[in-house]
Every structure is written in C-alpha cells, then in structure tokens.
Motif scaffolding. Structure first.
Motif, PDB file in Angstrom:
ATOM      1  N   LYS A  85       9.946  87.096  -8.556  1.00 34.08           N
ATOM      2  CA  LYS A  85      10.680  87.272  -7.303  1.00 34.08           C
ATOM      3  C   LYS A  85      12.191  87.234  -7.506  1.00 34.08           C
ATOM      4  O   LYS A  85      12.945  87.203  -6.539  1.00 34.08           O
ATOM      5  N   THR A  86      12.614  87.235  -8.757  1.00 33.55           N
ATOM      6  CA  THR A  86      14.042  87.246  -9.057  1.00 33.55           C
ATOM      7  C   THR A  86      14.513  88.673  -9.232  1.00 33.55           C
ATOM      8  O   THR A  86      14.030  89.395 -10.107  1.00 33.55           O
ATOM      9  N   ASP A  87      15.433  89.104  -8.377  1.00 35.79           N
ATOM     10  CA  ASP A  87      15.948  90.482  -8.406  1.00 35.79           C
ATOM     11  C   ASP A  87      17.418  90.478  -8.796  1.00 35.79           C
ATOM     12  O   ASP A  87      18.148  89.517  -8.537  1.00 35.79           O
ATOM     13  N   PHE A  88      17.847  91.590  -9.353  1.00 31.20           N
ATOM     14  CA  PHE A  88      19.224  91.747  -9.809  1.00 31.20           C
ATOM     15  C   PHE A  88      19.667  93.162  -9.451  1.00 31.20           C
ATOM     16  O   PHE A  88      19.019  94.134  -9.810  1.00 31.20           O
ATOM     17  N   ILE A  89      20.736  93.273  -8.677  1.00 30.37           N
ATOM     18  CA  ILE A  89      21.187  94.586  -8.218  1.00 30.37           C
ATOM     19  C   ILE A  89      22.708  94.670  -8.314  1.00 30.37           C
ATOM     20  O   ILE A  89      23.404  93.658  -8.174  1.00 30.37           O
ATOM     21  N   ILE A  90      23.203  95.858  -8.592  1.00 35.70           N
ATOM     22  CA  ILE A  90      24.646  96.129  -8.619  1.00 35.70           C
ATOM     23  C   ILE A  90      24.948  97.166  -7.553  1.00 35.70           C
ATOM     24  O   ILE A  90      24.335  98.236  -7.528  1.00 35.70           O
ATOM     25  N   PHE A  91      25.873  96.852  -6.664  1.00 35.45           N
ATOM     26  CA  PHE A  91      26.312  97.802  -5.644  1.00 35.45           C
ATOM     27  C   PHE A  91      27.568  98.503  -6.143  1.00 35.45           C
ATOM     28  O   PHE A  91      28.529  97.843  -6.558  1.00 35.45           O
ATOM     29  N   ALA A  92      27.542  99.810  -6.107  1.00 30.22           N
ATOM     30  CA  ALA A  92      28.667 100.588  -6.619  1.00 30.22           C
ATOM     31  C   ALA A  92      28.717 101.930  -5.919  1.00 30.22           C
ATOM     32  O   ALA A  92      27.741 102.365  -5.302  1.00 30.22           O
ATOM     33  N   ILE A 136      15.883  90.709 -17.203  1.00 34.83           N
ATOM     34  CA  ILE A 136      15.799  91.197 -15.823  1.00 34.83           C
ATOM     35  C   ILE A 136      16.644  92.454 -15.723  1.00 34.83           C
ATOM     36  O   ILE A 136      17.866  92.401 -15.858  1.00 34.83           O
ATOM     37  N   LYS A 137      15.989  93.577 -15.490  1.00 31.85           N
ATOM     38  CA  LYS A 137      16.710  94.844 -15.384  1.00 31.85           C
ATOM     39  C   LYS A 137      17.286  95.025 -13.987  1.00 31.85           C
ATOM     40  O   LYS A 137      16.784  94.447 -13.018  1.00 31.85           O
ATOM     41  N   VAL A 138      18.323  95.820 -13.904  1.00 25.66           N
ATOM     42  CA  VAL A 138      18.951  96.068 -12.617  1.00 25.66           C
ATOM     43  C   VAL A 138      18.001  96.855 -11.711  1.00 25.66           C
ATOM     44  O   VAL A 138      17.323  97.779 -12.163  1.00 25.66           O
ATOM     45  N   SER A 139      17.903  96.460 -10.448  1.00 19.88           N
ATOM     46  CA  SER A 139      17.040  97.124  -9.474  1.00 19.88           C
ATOM     47  C   SER A 139      17.837  98.140  -8.675  1.00 19.88           C
ATOM     48  O   SER A 139      19.038  97.970  -8.463  1.00 19.88           O
ATOM     49  N   SER A 140      17.158  99.176  -8.226  1.00 20.11           N
ATOM     50  CA  SER A 140      17.819 100.161  -7.369  1.00 20.11           C
ATOM     51  C   SER A 140      17.754  99.772  -5.901  1.00 20.11           C
ATOM     52  O   SER A 140      18.492 100.294  -5.077  1.00 20.11           O
ATOM     53  N   CYS A 141      16.862  98.830  -5.572  1.00 18.51           N
ATOM     54  CA  CYS A 141      16.697  98.397  -4.174  1.00 18.51           C
ATOM     55  C   CYS A 141      16.154  96.975  -4.159  1.00 18.51           C
ATOM     56  O   CYS A 141      15.269  96.629  -4.951  1.00 18.51           O
ATOM     57  N   VAL A 142      16.683  96.135  -3.272  1.00 24.45           N
ATOM     58  CA  VAL A 142      16.189  94.765  -3.105  1.00 24.45           C
ATOM     59  C   VAL A 142      15.981  94.492  -1.623  1.00 24.45           C
ATOM     60  O   VAL A 142      16.593  95.132  -0.772  1.00 24.45           O
ATOM     61  N   LYS A 143      15.114  93.515  -1.336  1.00 24.71           N
ATOM     62  CA  LYS A 143      14.832  93.133   0.041  1.00 24.71           C
ATOM     63  C   LYS A 143      15.527  91.824   0.348  1.00 24.71           C
ATOM     64  O   LYS A 143      15.352  90.839  -0.375  1.00 24.71           O
ATOM     65  N   GLY A 194      14.261  90.655   5.041  1.00 27.59           N
ATOM     66  CA  GLY A 194      13.549  91.715   5.742  1.00 27.59           C
ATOM     67  C   GLY A 194      14.267  93.042   5.789  1.00 27.59           C
ATOM     68  O   GLY A 194      13.752  93.999   6.379  1.00 27.59           O
ATOM     69  N   VAL A 195      15.450  93.141   5.183  1.00 27.59           N
ATOM     70  CA  VAL A 195      16.210  94.395   5.168  1.00 27.59           C
ATOM     71  C   VAL A 195      16.323  94.878   3.730  1.00 27.59           C
ATOM     72  O   VAL A 195      16.620  94.096   2.820  1.00 27.59           O
ATOM     73  N   PHE A 196      16.080  96.180   3.522  1.00 29.82           N
ATOM     74  CA  PHE A 196      16.157  96.769   2.193  1.00 29.82           C
ATOM     75  C   PHE A 196      17.569  97.286   1.927  1.00 29.82           C
ATOM     76  O   PHE A 196      18.088  98.094   2.695  1.00 29.82           O
ATOM     77  N   PHE A 197      18.167  96.800   0.837  1.00 26.33           N
ATOM     78  CA  PHE A 197      19.487  97.244   0.422  1.00 26.33           C
ATOM     79  C   PHE A 197      19.350  98.051  -0.867  1.00 26.33           C
ATOM     80  O   PHE A 197      18.756  97.566  -1.835  1.00 26.33           O
ATOM     81  N   ASP A 198      19.887  99.273  -0.878  1.00 26.71           N
ATOM     82  CA  ASP A 198      19.889 100.069  -2.098  1.00 26.71           C
ATOM     83  C   ASP A 198      21.252  99.985  -2.757  1.00 26.71           C
ATOM     84  O   ASP A 198      22.232  99.545  -2.143  1.00 26.71           O
ATOM     85  N   SER A 199      21.331 100.425  -3.997  1.00 28.27           N
ATOM     86  CA  SER A 199      22.520 100.201  -4.813  1.00 28.27           C
ATOM     87  C   SER A 199      23.756 100.935  -4.304  1.00 28.27           C
ATOM     88  O   SER A 199      24.875 100.553  -4.625  1.00 28.27           O
ATOM     89  N   VAL A 200      23.585 102.000  -3.516  1.00 31.83           N
ATOM     90  CA  VAL A 200      24.746 102.721  -2.980  1.00 31.83           C
ATOM     91  C   VAL A 200      24.924 102.475  -1.486  1.00 31.83           C
ATOM     92  O   VAL A 200      25.787 103.072  -0.848  1.00 31.83           O
ATOM     93  N   LEU A 201      24.106 101.582  -0.916  1.00 34.55           N
ATOM     94  CA  LEU A 201      24.208 101.159   0.485  1.00 34.55           C
ATOM     95  C   LEU A 201      24.150 102.316   1.476  1.00 34.55           C
ATOM     96  O   LEU A 201      24.858 102.323   2.482  1.00 34.55           O
ATOM     97  N   ASN A 202      23.298 103.312   1.200  1.00 40.34           N
ATOM     98  CA  ASN A 202      23.097 104.370   2.191  1.00 40.34           C
ATOM     99  C   ASN A 202      21.944 104.038   3.143  1.00 40.34           C
ATOM    100  O   ASN A 202      21.676 104.783   4.087  1.00 40.34           O
ATOM    101  N   MET A 203      21.249 102.931   2.886  1.00 40.45           N
ATOM    102  CA  MET A 203      20.201 102.373   3.759  1.00 40.45           C
ATOM    103  C   MET A 203      18.994 103.298   3.916  1.00 40.45           C
ATOM    104  O   MET A 203      18.222 103.161   4.875  1.00 40.45           O
TER     105      MET A 203
END
Length: 243
Positions: free
Chosen positions: A51-58, A78-85, A88-97
């Motif tokens: 349940k440990t996620d790692f994401i970079i927003f860019a 732990i590899k970088v994720s393209s999307c994390v929750k 209850g809200v899903f955030f993707d790495s470029v924040l286009n939702m």
C-alpha cells in the motif's frame, strides 16, 4: 520534508526544482523512510509495502524523465506510479484528473443502471433520494479539484447529471434537459464546482475552515488608502506557468 497525517494514512511530500539532482532527492526520501521504518520496528509495527505508493508530479513535457525512477524502502524497490489514490480521489502524474473522471463515470453509470431498472416500481421522490445519495454525492465529492479541467472531461460529468435527471423525471432522450434541471433545482456540474470553491473561500474568510486552507486565502490590503480597501478583494498568488 512536509507531511500529512490522516487516520491510518501518512503522506510525505517535497517540492523539487526541474534542475534538482535526483540522486540527492532520492537519498533524502530514503533516509526519511528508513527513520520511519526504524521507529515502527521499535514499537513492533510494520509498514504495508503493497500500500506504499510513490508518485512524481511534473509538467507533461517533463514527466517522461522520471519513468524509470525508483526508491529503496526496507530493501524493496518502489517504482514511480503514474496514478495514486488519495482519500478517494485519483491523482495522476500530470494532474489532468483523467483517472478520477473515469472512476466517477464508471461508478455513477453503474448506479444509474441499477436505479433505472427499478424506476417503474418507485416514486419520483424515492428515485430522487436514491440518485442524490448514490450518484450526486459522487459527482460532488472532491469536485473543487476539478476546477479548470478540459471541456471534454466536464462534458462527461454533465452527461451523468443529465442522465440522472432523465431517470428521475422519466424525460425522453431527445427532450431538452435544461428545463428539467431547473425544475429539479440542480446546478450544472461546472457551476457546482464553482460553488464548492466559493463555499470554501467563504469558510476560510470567516474562520470556519481548517487552518491550512485559511492560510491560502488572504484579503488584499493596499499600501495606501484606496476605495478598494473595503471591497474584500483577495490576494492572487503568483505562479509560473512556463519553465
């Protein structure tokens, strides 16, 4: 390094410049995670690696530079994720939702299909109650985060609301939907998002919102006496949109 703590969820985050050395950034993250892991072991606790996620927003044009990035935590990579929750809200790495829109669309249409099957057996009032609790609540949850999304994504959410209104009032597919929404006293999705932002701003100005939100909303105070000093204008934070 900053952090947010919830009931059973902790988030670490930090801002990095585009020119930052990733080795140094990863070292700081891994050192912090190592300290957390040591503290937990001393209290006979263990972090759930799954349940440990790692994401970079860019920005979109830079995100591909981080595709192969990873950090080591308790001997596991732990590899970088393209999307994390997040709550209850899903955030993707470029924040286009886009992932959040897909999740809302999927869950709402599932509920609408079930309500549609039993619509002939229930009253309009009961149907409206079901839609408000199972569909509208999903459209409204975290919708302030959707401000500024592209028109195509906004249209997908509006179609959900239109479908819900047609099911409640048993309006035909090709009938104009605007009078139906007016009759139900429903704001369109775009205006519901704006209303949520205005409501949060009002609460921040009146001291009824969390402190970290109040700190983001500041009333403009001119350096000298002007007619606008009592107009409750807000300070607009500066942001670079190009890099």
């Amino acid at each position: 390094m900053s952090f947010q703590c919830y009931v059973d969820d902790t988030q670490l985050y930090m801002a990095i410049a585009p020119t930052s050395n990733w080795i140094d950034v990863a070292s700081r993250l891994q050192t912090c995670l190592s300290d957390i892991s040591s503290w937990m072991r001393s209290y006979f606790l263990k972090i759930n690696q799954e349940k440990t996620d790692f994401i970079i927003f860019a920005p979109k044009h830079r995100i591909h530079h981080f595709n192969e990035v990873s950090i080591i935590f308790d001997g596991n990579k732990i590899k970088v994720s393209s999307c994390v929750k997040n709550l209850g809200v899903f955030f993707d790495s470029v924040l286009n939702m886009d992932n959040q829109i897909r999740n809302i669309t999927k869950s709402c249409y599932h509920q609408l299909r079930n309500i549609g099957r039993i619509r002939p057996l229930i009253s309009e009032s009961a149907c409206k109650t079901l839609v408000c609790s199972l569909v509208t609540s999903r459209l409204d949850y975290g919708n302030a985060l959707l401000y500024g999304i592209c028109t195509s994504s906004l249209t997908k959410l509006q179609r959900i609301q239109d479908t819900a209104a047609r099911i409640i009032t048993r309006t035909k597919k090709h009938d104009h939907i605007t009078p139906v929404l007016v009759n139900l006293h429903w704001l369109p999705v775009e205006h519901r998002i704006q209303y949520k932002l205005l409501l949060q701003t009002f609460k921040a100005l009146n001291g009824t919102s969390p402190l970290y939100i109040q700190e983001l909303v500041q009333v403009y105070t001119p350096r000298r006496s002007l007619r606008s000093e009592n107009s409750m204008f807000l300070v607009q934070s500066r942001a670079r949109t190009k890099s």
